[in-house]
Design a protein around this motif. Structure first.
Motif, PDB file in Angstrom:
ATOM      1  N   LEU A   1       0.827  -1.213   0.000  1.00 45.40           N
ATOM      2  CA  LEU A   1       0.000   0.000   0.000  1.00 45.40           C
ATOM      3  C   LEU A   1       0.859   1.260   0.000  1.00 45.40           C
ATOM      4  CD1 LEU A   1      -2.613  -1.342   2.574  1.00 45.40           C
ATOM      5  CD2 LEU A   1      -2.953  -1.102   0.117  1.00 45.40           C
ATOM      6  N   GLN A   2       2.169   1.060   0.077  1.00 46.72           N
ATOM      7  CA  GLN A   2       3.156   2.150  -0.034  1.00 46.72           C
ATOM      8  C   GLN A   2       2.911   3.283   0.946  1.00 46.72           C
ATOM      9  OE1 GLN A   2       3.834   3.166  -4.147  1.00 46.72           O
ATOM     10  NE2 GLN A   2       4.755   1.164  -4.463  1.00 46.72           N
ATOM     11  N   LEU A   3       2.661   2.922   2.192  1.00 45.36           N
ATOM     12  CA  LEU A   3       2.478   3.934   3.222  1.00 45.36           C
ATOM     13  C   LEU A   3       3.452   3.683   4.384  1.00 45.36           C
ATOM     14  CD1 LEU A   3      -0.661   5.687   4.048  1.00 45.36           C
ATOM     15  CD2 LEU A   3       0.505   4.728   6.008  1.00 45.36           C
ATOM     16  N   PRO A   4       4.603   4.347   4.371  1.00 49.20           N
ATOM     17  CA  PRO A   4       5.563   4.154   5.472  1.00 49.20           C
ATOM     18  C   PRO A   4       4.942   4.611   6.793  1.00 49.20           C
ATOM     19  CG  PRO A   4       6.527   5.423   3.654  1.00 49.20           C
ATOM     20  CD  PRO A   4       5.057   5.339   3.388  1.00 49.20           C
ATOM     21  N   LEU A   5       5.093   3.814   7.824  1.00 52.69           N
ATOM     22  CA  LEU A   5       4.441   4.127   9.103  1.00 52.69           C
ATOM     23  C   LEU A   5       5.245   5.116   9.950  1.00 52.69           C
ATOM     24  CD1 LEU A   5       3.182   0.515   9.851  1.00 52.69           C
ATOM     25  CD2 LEU A   5       1.715   2.515   9.549  1.00 52.69           C
ATOM     26  N   ALA A   6       6.509   5.307   9.613  1.00 43.14           N
ATOM     27  CA  ALA A   6       7.359   6.213  10.400  1.00 43.14           C
ATOM     28  C   ALA A   6       6.731   7.602  10.448  1.00 43.14           C
ATOM     29  CB  ALA A   6       8.750   6.292   9.792  1.00 43.14           C
ATOM     30  N   GLY A   7       6.631   8.135  11.648  1.00 41.17           N
ATOM     31  CA  GLY A   7       6.117   9.499  11.821  1.00 41.17           C
ATOM     32  C   GLY A   7       4.600   9.623  11.747  1.00 41.17           C
ATOM     33  N   LYS A   8       3.911   8.511  11.492  1.00 42.36           N
ATOM     34  CA  LYS A   8       2.442   8.573  11.338  1.00 42.36           C
ATOM     35  C   LYS A   8       1.739   8.448  12.704  1.00 42.36           C
ATOM     36  CE  LYS A   8       2.214   8.671   6.786  1.00 42.36           C
ATOM     37  NZ  LYS A   8       3.628   8.614   6.455  1.00 42.36           N
ATOM     38  N   ARG A   9       0.513   8.957  12.739  1.00 41.83           N
ATOM     39  CA  ARG A   9      -0.340   8.793  13.930  1.00 41.83           C
ATOM     40  C   ARG A   9      -1.212   7.560  13.690  1.00 41.83           C
ATOM     41  NH1 ARG A   9      -3.070  14.467  13.125  1.00 41.83           N
ATOM     42  NH2 ARG A   9      -2.819  13.668  11.018  1.00 41.83           N
ATOM     43  N   VAL A  10      -1.002   6.533  14.493  1.00 43.79           N
ATOM     44  CA  VAL A  10      -1.677   5.248  14.269  1.00 43.79           C
ATOM     45  C   VAL A  10      -2.656   4.962  15.404  1.00 43.79           C
ATOM     46  CG1 VAL A  10      -1.350   2.759  13.961  1.00 43.79           C
ATOM     47  CG2 VAL A  10       0.352   4.351  13.044  1.00 43.79           C
ATOM     48  N   LEU A  11      -3.851   4.537  15.021  1.00 43.29           N
ATOM     49  CA  LEU A  11      -4.845   4.106  16.006  1.00 43.29           C
ATOM     50  C   LEU A  11      -5.093   2.615  15.816  1.00 43.29           C
ATOM     51  CD1 LEU A  11      -7.046   4.762  18.153  1.00 43.29           C
ATOM     52  CD2 LEU A  11      -8.627   5.161  16.268  1.00 43.29           C
ATOM     53  N   LEU A  12      -4.920   1.854  16.878  1.00 44.31           N
ATOM     54  CA  LEU A  12      -5.180   0.413  16.840  1.00 44.31           C
ATOM     55  C   LEU A  12      -6.484   0.152  17.584  1.00 44.31           C
ATOM     56  CD1 LEU A  12      -4.013  -2.386  16.038  1.00 44.31           C
ATOM     57  CD2 LEU A  12      -2.738  -2.373  18.194  1.00 44.31           C
ATOM     58  N   LEU A  13      -7.480  -0.368  16.885  1.00 45.84           N
ATOM     59  CA  LEU A  13      -8.785  -0.659  17.479  1.00 45.84           C
ATOM     60  C   LEU A  13      -8.781  -2.108  17.960  1.00 45.84           C
ATOM     61  CD1 LEU A  13     -10.959   0.817  14.572  1.00 45.84           C
ATOM     62  CD2 LEU A  13     -10.395   1.960  16.713  1.00 45.84           C
ATOM     63  N   GLY A  14      -8.929  -2.305  19.267  1.00 50.41           N
ATOM     64  CA  GLY A  14      -8.956  -3.662  19.810  1.00 50.41           C
ATOM     65  C   GLY A  14      -7.708  -3.963  20.619  1.00 50.41           C
ATOM     66  N   ALA A  15      -7.857  -4.854  21.598  1.00 49.21           N
ATOM     67  CA  ALA A  15      -6.724  -5.234  22.441  1.00 49.21           C
ATOM     68  C   ALA A  15      -6.757  -6.738  22.709  1.00 49.21           C
ATOM     69  CB  ALA A  15      -6.768  -4.450  23.748  1.00 49.21           C
ATOM     70  N   GLY A  16      -7.266  -7.496  21.734  1.00 54.60           N
ATOM     71  CA  GLY A  16      -7.291  -8.955  21.854  1.00 54.60           C
ATOM     72  C   GLY A  16      -6.059  -9.562  21.204  1.00 54.60           C
ATOM     73  N   GLY A  17      -6.148 -10.836  20.868  1.00 54.51           N
ATOM     74  CA  GLY A  17      -5.010 -11.556  20.289  1.00 54.51           C
ATOM     75  C   GLY A  17      -4.530 -10.951  18.977  1.00 54.51           C
ATOM     76  N   ALA A  18      -5.463 -10.518  18.145  1.00 57.93           N
ATOM     77  CA  ALA A  18      -5.074  -9.969  16.845  1.00 57.93           C
ATOM     78  C   ALA A  18      -4.277  -8.678  17.012  1.00 57.93           C
ATOM     79  CB  ALA A  18      -6.318  -9.724  15.990  1.00 57.93           C
ATOM     80  N   ALA A  19      -4.714  -7.841  17.952  1.00 62.06           N
ATOM     81  CA  ALA A  19      -4.006  -6.581  18.209  1.00 62.06           C
ATOM     82  C   ALA A  19      -2.622  -6.852  18.804  1.00 62.06           C
ATOM     83  CB  ALA A  19      -4.838  -5.713  19.145  1.00 62.06           C
TER      84      ALA A  19
ATOM     85  N   ILE B   1      -6.250   0.988  12.293  1.00 64.25           N
ATOM     86  CA  ILE B   1      -6.238  -0.458  12.051  1.00 64.25           C
ATOM     87  C   ILE B   1      -7.313  -1.111  12.911  1.00 64.25           C
ATOM     88  CG2 ILE B   1      -4.864  -2.579  12.236  1.00 64.25           C
ATOM     89  CD1 ILE B   1      -2.367  -0.748  11.907  1.00 64.25           C
ATOM     90  N   ASN B   2      -8.224  -1.817  12.274  1.00 65.71           N
ATOM     91  CA  ASN B   2      -9.261  -2.514  13.030  1.00 65.71           C
ATOM     92  C   ASN B   2      -8.819  -3.941  13.345  1.00 65.71           C
ATOM     93  OD1 ASN B   2     -11.558  -3.362  14.260  1.00 65.71           O
ATOM     94  ND2 ASN B   2     -12.765  -3.529  12.372  1.00 65.71           N
ATOM     95  N   ALA B   3      -8.460  -4.161  14.608  1.00 67.15           N
ATOM     96  CA  ALA B   3      -8.070  -5.501  15.057  1.00 67.15           C
ATOM     97  C   ALA B   3      -9.128  -6.070  15.994  1.00 67.15           C
ATOM     98  CB  ALA B   3      -6.712  -5.442  15.751  1.00 67.15           C
ATOM     99  N   THR B   4     -10.342  -5.486  15.985  1.00 66.60           N
ATOM    100  CA  THR B   4     -11.421  -6.066  16.791  1.00 66.60           C
ATOM    101  C   THR B   4     -12.097  -7.179  15.983  1.00 66.60           C
ATOM    102  OG1 THR B   4     -13.300  -4.755  16.006  1.00 66.60           O
ATOM    103  CG2 THR B   4     -11.932  -3.765  17.726  1.00 66.60           C
ATOM    104  N   SER B   5     -12.905  -7.956  16.658  1.00 69.96           N
ATOM    105  CA  SER B   5     -13.651  -8.996  15.953  1.00 69.96           C
ATOM    106  C   SER B   5     -15.091  -8.541  15.704  1.00 69.96           C
ATOM    107  CB  SER B   5     -13.617 -10.292  16.779  1.00 69.96           C
ATOM    108  OG  SER B   5     -14.066 -10.033  18.091  1.00 69.96           O
ATOM    109  N   ALA B   6     -15.364  -7.227  15.875  1.00 73.48           N
ATOM    110  CA  ALA B   6     -16.737  -6.718  15.723  1.00 73.48           C
ATOM    111  C   ALA B   6     -17.289  -6.968  14.314  1.00 73.48           C
ATOM    112  CB  ALA B   6     -16.773  -5.230  16.049  1.00 73.48           C
TER     113      ALA B   6
END
Ligand code: ATR
Length: 274
Positions: A114-132, A192-197
């Protein structure tokens, strides 16, 4: 003799892994076989021991056995230790070696495909289960400026933050945990959606304003348009599902087993077209 591999899970009938690994094997000329194996919920260890007896070289592990695979192993790679779970087992002279290629898979899909370097980016991770948990450390290693973990039960998000702080130097990333109520007023470059919703077609309580201009909304789920993806699309985000991650984690496992890195682009195209 043809080397044998498999993916083990419960359920397993819909796994695309055999098709992906067969495509990699054809492409790289590797003499191997890869099949699906259904283990009963209390039969994971017995299945593994039987496969080792039969001379299998390794397996991929999927839901619900990733933690059990990690515990069962005789040795663990650093990235398996970081994730606290295994999606890849190698059977060799050390015994059972546990690895985890999920995080490498998502990072390669985001940064390379997807050619999007993550360095310097503001990242939101949705979920705190095994996938996250499986992707947290590899994402942190890309040095985003901010990584916020949001979870319905906030204590799990905070526990993930605490664990990461204890094991890694977070020199460049501001890492924090919060609840969904804290999101209004915040904006992110990657969500990033790492929930199982999505499995139950449930929308997440996220405000439309979290998607910054040019934001990538990445759902780790594949094969369906989730409410999260719909909401992100409506709000102008670039949307991706987890198919690229699935194929990249498989490529990483293939590399670990065979020492050859397959090209993923044609396989992503093949599986997307199905
Ligand atoms: P997985 O292995 O897929 O990560 P899991 O470990 O059971 O599965 O974790 C599921 C994640 O999805 C959790 O973060 C869960 O939130 P809680 O810890 O609060 O249960 C999240 N999740 C599942 N359904 C959800 C929903 N309807 N809304 C918000 N979060 C949800």
């Amino acid at each position: 003799m043809t080397d044998q591999y498999a993916v083990i899970g419960n359920p397993i009938a819909h796994s695309k892994s055999p098709m992906i690994h067969e495509a990699f094997a054809r492409q790289t000329g590797q003499d191997m076989r890869y099949e699906r194996i259904l283990a009963s919920l209390d039969g994971f260890e017995a299945t593994i021991r039987e496969l080792i007896k039969q001379g299998y070289k390794g397996v991929n592990v999927t839901v619900p056995f990733k933690f059990e695979a990690f515990v069962l192993a005789d040795a663990r790679t650093a990235r398996a230790m970081d994730a606290g779970a295994a999606n890849t087992l190698i059977f060799n002279e050390q015994g059972i070696v546990a690895d985890n290629t999920d995080g490498a898979g998502i990072v390669r899909d985001i940064e390379k495909n997807l050619q999007l370097p993550l360095a310097g980016k503001r990242v939101l991770l949705l979920g705190a289960g095994g996938a996250a948990e499986g992707v947290l450390h590899p994402i942190l290693a890309c040095k985003p400026s901010l990584l916020t973990i949001v979870n319905r039960s906030m204590d799990k998000a905070l526990a993930m933050v605490k664990k990461a702080e204890a094991t890694k130097a977070l020199s460049v990333t501001t890492l924090s945990g919060c609840e969904f109520n804290d999101l209004p007023g915040q904006e992110f470059d990657v969500v990033i959606n790492a929930t199982s919703a999505g499995l139950t077609d449930t929308a997440l309580p996220i405000p439309n304003t979290i998607f910054a201009k040019g934001c990538l909304a990445y759902d780790m789920m594949y094969g369906r348009e989730t409410p999260f993806m719909q909401q992100a699309r409506t709000n102008g985000a670039i949307v991706a599902d987890g198919l690229g991650m699935l194929i990249e984690q498989a490529a990483e496992a293939f590399y670990v087993w065979r020492g050859v890195r397959p090209e993923t682009k044609p396989v992503i195209e093949m599986v997307s077209a199905l």
